[in-house]
Scaffold this motif. Structure first.
Motif, PDB file in Angstrom:
ATOM      1  N   SER A 121       0.833  -1.205   0.000  1.00 21.38           N
ATOM      2  CA  SER A 121       0.000   0.000   0.000  1.00 21.38           C
ATOM      3  C   SER A 121       0.865   1.252   0.000  1.00 21.38           C
ATOM      4  O   SER A 121       1.824   1.365   0.763  1.00 21.38           O
ATOM      5  CB  SER A 121      -0.906   0.021   1.231  1.00 21.38           C
ATOM      6  OG  SER A 121      -1.842  -1.023   1.182  1.00 21.38           O
ATOM      7  N   MET A 125      -2.906   5.109  -0.831  1.00 20.53           N
ATOM      8  CA  MET A 125      -3.847   4.022  -0.563  1.00 20.53           C
ATOM      9  C   MET A 125      -4.195   3.972   0.923  1.00 20.53           C
ATOM     10  O   MET A 125      -5.346   3.705   1.298  1.00 20.53           O
ATOM     11  CB  MET A 125      -3.244   2.693  -1.029  1.00 20.53           C
ATOM     12  CG  MET A 125      -3.101   2.584  -2.542  1.00 20.53           C
ATOM     13  SD  MET A 125      -2.131   1.148  -3.073  1.00 20.53           S
ATOM     14  CE  MET A 125      -3.156  -0.200  -2.490  1.00 20.53           C
ATOM     15  N   LYS A 142      -9.103  -4.138  -1.594  1.00 20.12           N
ATOM     16  CA  LYS A 142      -7.815  -3.639  -2.078  1.00 20.12           C
ATOM     17  C   LYS A 142      -7.987  -2.946  -3.432  1.00 20.12           C
ATOM     18  O   LYS A 142      -7.392  -1.888  -3.679  1.00 20.12           O
ATOM     19  CB  LYS A 142      -6.818  -4.792  -2.171  1.00 20.12           C
ATOM     20  CG  LYS A 142      -5.440  -4.387  -2.648  1.00 20.12           C
ATOM     21  CD  LYS A 142      -4.751  -3.438  -1.668  1.00 20.12           C
ATOM     22  CE  LYS A 142      -4.386  -4.137  -0.375  1.00 20.12           C
ATOM     23  NZ  LYS A 142      -3.612  -3.227   0.524  1.00 20.12           N
ATOM     24  N   GLN A 145      -9.361   0.428  -2.848  1.00 20.81           N
ATOM     25  CA  GLN A 145      -8.339   1.348  -2.354  1.00 20.81           C
ATOM     26  C   GLN A 145      -7.486   1.868  -3.502  1.00 20.81           C
ATOM     27  O   GLN A 145      -7.134   3.053  -3.538  1.00 20.81           O
ATOM     28  CB  GLN A 145      -7.445   0.646  -1.335  1.00 20.81           C
ATOM     29  CG  GLN A 145      -8.008   0.586   0.064  1.00 20.81           C
ATOM     30  CD  GLN A 145      -7.045  -0.117   1.000  1.00 20.81           C
ATOM     31  OE1 GLN A 145      -5.832  -0.094   0.795  1.00 20.81           O
ATOM     32  NE2 GLN A 145      -7.598  -0.762   2.015  1.00 20.81           N
TER      33      GLN A 145
END
Length: 700
Positions: A121, A125, A142, A145
């Motif tokens: 990340s 994010m 995910k 994000q």
């Protein structure tokens, strides 16, 4: 079987990443418009109250109970920001929200090990996760994000992304943002973080509850050390520097966020509730010193006793420190009540203004004798605090000893209404009993004033006679300046100051070069002390918030020591008292004219003898006329003298300029006066029968 499962999961993830990366720009634009990122223009942050220099005095939790202080990059140590980027997202300044290299590495490690080895990340994010928290971990989350991170990068600059992250990142419990964390864990703003502290704050947001220093110091220390090791590998720290930082202990104490100037902060919120940041005129270092003095004094004085203090700049009216109670959070002392604004009896603290008015009128000088004996003023019989009497005393002694009877004699002569009128002119409106006019009792505290009122009046004594409106920045709007503000004429203010500067300090207090007055209200309910130098005024109140009597309390014994300690602990440099204005001086008793040798008041039981008949009319100054402005070139070396003329009166005549006798006694009705400087002056003539006339002129 498990290996096949991990490889299959990795393949699905990789395919998902490829599909995201392969979105056409048009498709992304459509999705971006259809599902905009939830980025409010303003984050919901804690309300802050700061001092005059922007330092935090008090913060308030958000409505959901979070300590979340707005953070900008210039409020944070640059080394911390560099460590954060190097540890969390080393390609932060190069990507557009997603670091595909880091993601691919993370998923490959996950597929090969069956567990998360390193995260992929980016800070963008992570910010997406903070503004839109997920309920559970999943690949769908995910992907969301990643989409949000790209949206964020399109809307915010890199600096803005960092600032939002530094404001929202979790640091354990209800702490959010690096400023709240730094204050809670280290007691300092993040601008002053050390290497060890920076490393710990970089590590905390990944697992804030598991790494909380107060609950798991070992886990916090291990996480910090991993960050330090990573910084060495990344070339951000040298090995020796990292080793030294690793030796620092990890604090296990969570500190309370600052709560200085609590009453003033509350007032600011009440006046402007929509604002998230309020700046007061208070100076943080001064406030810290005064609050420490008040707390220590209250503990020494006993239970249920509180202390209030106000320190103001006499030249501007700005309050530099104010303590509403000894401890805002102590219910036994009613700490929530702001005793700087509560009306109480001021005791003898108003006496200097009575003496000043009498000096303005030419009724007394410092060495004029006045009687301190029992007296009856139409049924009002004032008594001294110690129930004793001194007999004949000088005006200077009477004020320094705070004798009651002499003060009431002078108040009876100048008039209570005039005293109250001066207070109103100085911006202070005292509270009188309902339906009652000002009476002689106001000279001994029979009136309602607050500590702020008293300090405002005393700014006039420090400031050459002109008071200033007090303000601390909590007001909804800046108060209007006073039209006049004169509480005493400059010469009278200096005379009073000269007397008060001679009052001895309380036992154990070092001389400070201040003038001060104490007071004790009826029934020992309030103890006061107000002092000033050439720039600052400090007022102190001691008592119980419920108006209960406190046996043994007094202004000199209870409040004056707090006053002197408050001046010392404020950290402010002492400013010399003002020099005497033009024409002001202290005369010895032998140099006083006959009319100022002794003050005689006419009252019930002590009537002055009737004057004998005099054929000549009383003297009257005909030139210069009262209130005239006379241009004599007083500011130059070639200043010319002024011819004084009078009519009436019995020769010989004695002339006085600002209370100082001219050299010769004249039999003629003319005299010559050479001013010693520009400004206001009072000219007085006294005839052989003791009759006097005065005019005030302004010499240019």
């Amino acid at each position: 079987m498990r290996l096949d499962k991990w490889l299959r999961r990795g393949a699905i993830t990789a395919a998902s990443l490829v599909s995201v990366a392969g979105l056409t720009w048009a498709a992304f634009e459509a999705a971006d418009r259809a599902f905009p990122a939830p980025l409010p223009e303003k984050l919901a942050v804690s309300t802050e109250v700061t001092d005059r220099d922007g330092q935090l005095l008090r913060a308030y939790a958000t409505p959901d109970g979070r300590w979340r202080l707005a953070t900008t990059l210039d409020q944070v140590d640059p080394q911390f920001v560099a460590m954060l980027v190097a540890y969390e997202d080393k390609r932060f300044y190069d990507h557009a929200g997603v670091d595909y290299i880091a993601l691919a590495r993370a998923f490959t490690q996950f597929a090969g090990n069956g567990r998360i080895v390193s995260g992929g990340s980016t800070l963008s994010m992570q910010l997406a996760r903070l503004i839109e928290p997920r309920e559970s971990r999943s690949f769908g989350r995910k992907i969301r994000q990643i989409f949000r991170a790209i949206q964020i990068e399109r809307r915010l600059s890199k600096a803005e992304i960092l600032e939002r992250y530094l404001t929202l990142a979790p640091y354990g419990g209800n702490l959010e943002g690096v400023r709240a964390a730094s204050l809670a864990w280290f007691g300092k703003e993040p601008k002053r973080l050390g290497v060890s502290e920076s490393a710990l704050l970089v590590a905390l947001p990944q697992l804030p509850e598991r790494r909380r220093p107060d609950r798991n110091p070992a886990g916090a220390r291990n996480a910090r050390d991993r960050v330090l090791a990573r910084m060495v590998t990344a070339g951000r720290l040298g090995e020796m520097e990292a080793a030294r930082a690793a030796l620092d202990e990890v604090t296990g104490v969570r500190r309370a966020l600052p709560a200085l100037a609590a009453h003033a902060a509350d007032a600011a919120l009440r006046s402007r509730p929509a604002e998230s940041r309020h700046q007061l005129t208070i100076r943080k270092s001064v406030q810290e010193g005064l609050e420490a003095v008040a707390l220590e004094a209250a503990r020494k004085l006993g239970p249920r006793i509180s202390v209030a203090m106000v320190l103001a700049d006499a030249m501007t009216g700005e309050i530099l420190g104010e303590v509403g109670s000894a401890n805002y959070f102590d219910p036994s002392r009613s700490g929530w009540i702001d005793m700087t604004r509560t009306l109480r009896s001021p005791g003898s603290t108003l006496k200097p203004f009575i003496y000043g008015l009498a000096m303005e009128e030419g009724l007394v000088a410092q060495e004029t004798l006045i009687e301190d004996r029992p007296a009856d003023f139409a049924g009002y019989r004032p008594k001294n605090f110690d129930m004793t009497y001194q007999g004949d005393v000088s005006v200077r002694q009477a004020l320094q000893l705070s004798l009651n009877v002499p003060a009431i004699r002078l108040l009876d002569a100048v008039g209570p209404q005039r005293l109250v009128s001066r207070f109103r002119q100085a911006g202070v409106t005292p509270t009188l009993p309902v339906g009652e006019a000002p009476g002689l009792a106001i000279g001994l505290g029979g009136i309602g004033l607050s500590l702020r009122d008293l300090v405002q009046l005393y700014t006039g004594l420090s400031n050459g006679g002109k008071a200033k409106v007090l303000r601390d920045g909590s007001e909804a709007a800046a108060p209007a300046p006073l039209a006049n503000g004169m509480v005493l004429e400059a010469q009278a203010a200096w005379q009073v100051t000269d007397i008060l500067a001679g009052v001895r300090p309380p036992v154990g207090a070092a001389p400070r070069g201040i003038a001060y007055k104490t007071g004790t209200s009826y029934g020992n309910r309030d103890a006061w002390s107000v002092g000033y130098d050439g720039r600052h005024v400090l007022g102190v109140w001691v008592g119980r918030a419920d108006s209960g009597s406190v046996p043994g309390i007094s202004g000199y014994e209870s409040a004056a020591p707090v006053l002197f300690e408050g001046f010392v602990r404020s950290g402010l440099a002492a400013t010399p008292l003002r020099r005497p204005p033009s024409g002001a001086f202290r005369s010895a008793h032998g140099d006083l004219p006959v009319t100022l040798e002794r003050f005689v008041s006419a009252q019930a039981g002590e009537l002055a003898p009737a004057p004998r008949a005099i054929a000549e009319p009383a003297p009257r100054i005909v030139f210069p006329p009262d209130g005239a402005r006379v241009e004599l070139g007083a500011a130059t070396a070639d200043a010319i003298p002024l011819v004084l003329k009078l009519q009436g009166g019995r020769a010989p005549f004695r002339w006085l300029a600002n209370g100082k006798p001219l050299v010769e006694i004249e039999r003629r009705r003319e005299a010559i006066w050479q001013p010693d400087g520009a400004g206001y002056s009072t000219l007085t003539v006294i005839d052989a029968a003791g009759r006097a006339a005065s005019v005030k002129v302004f010499v240019e």
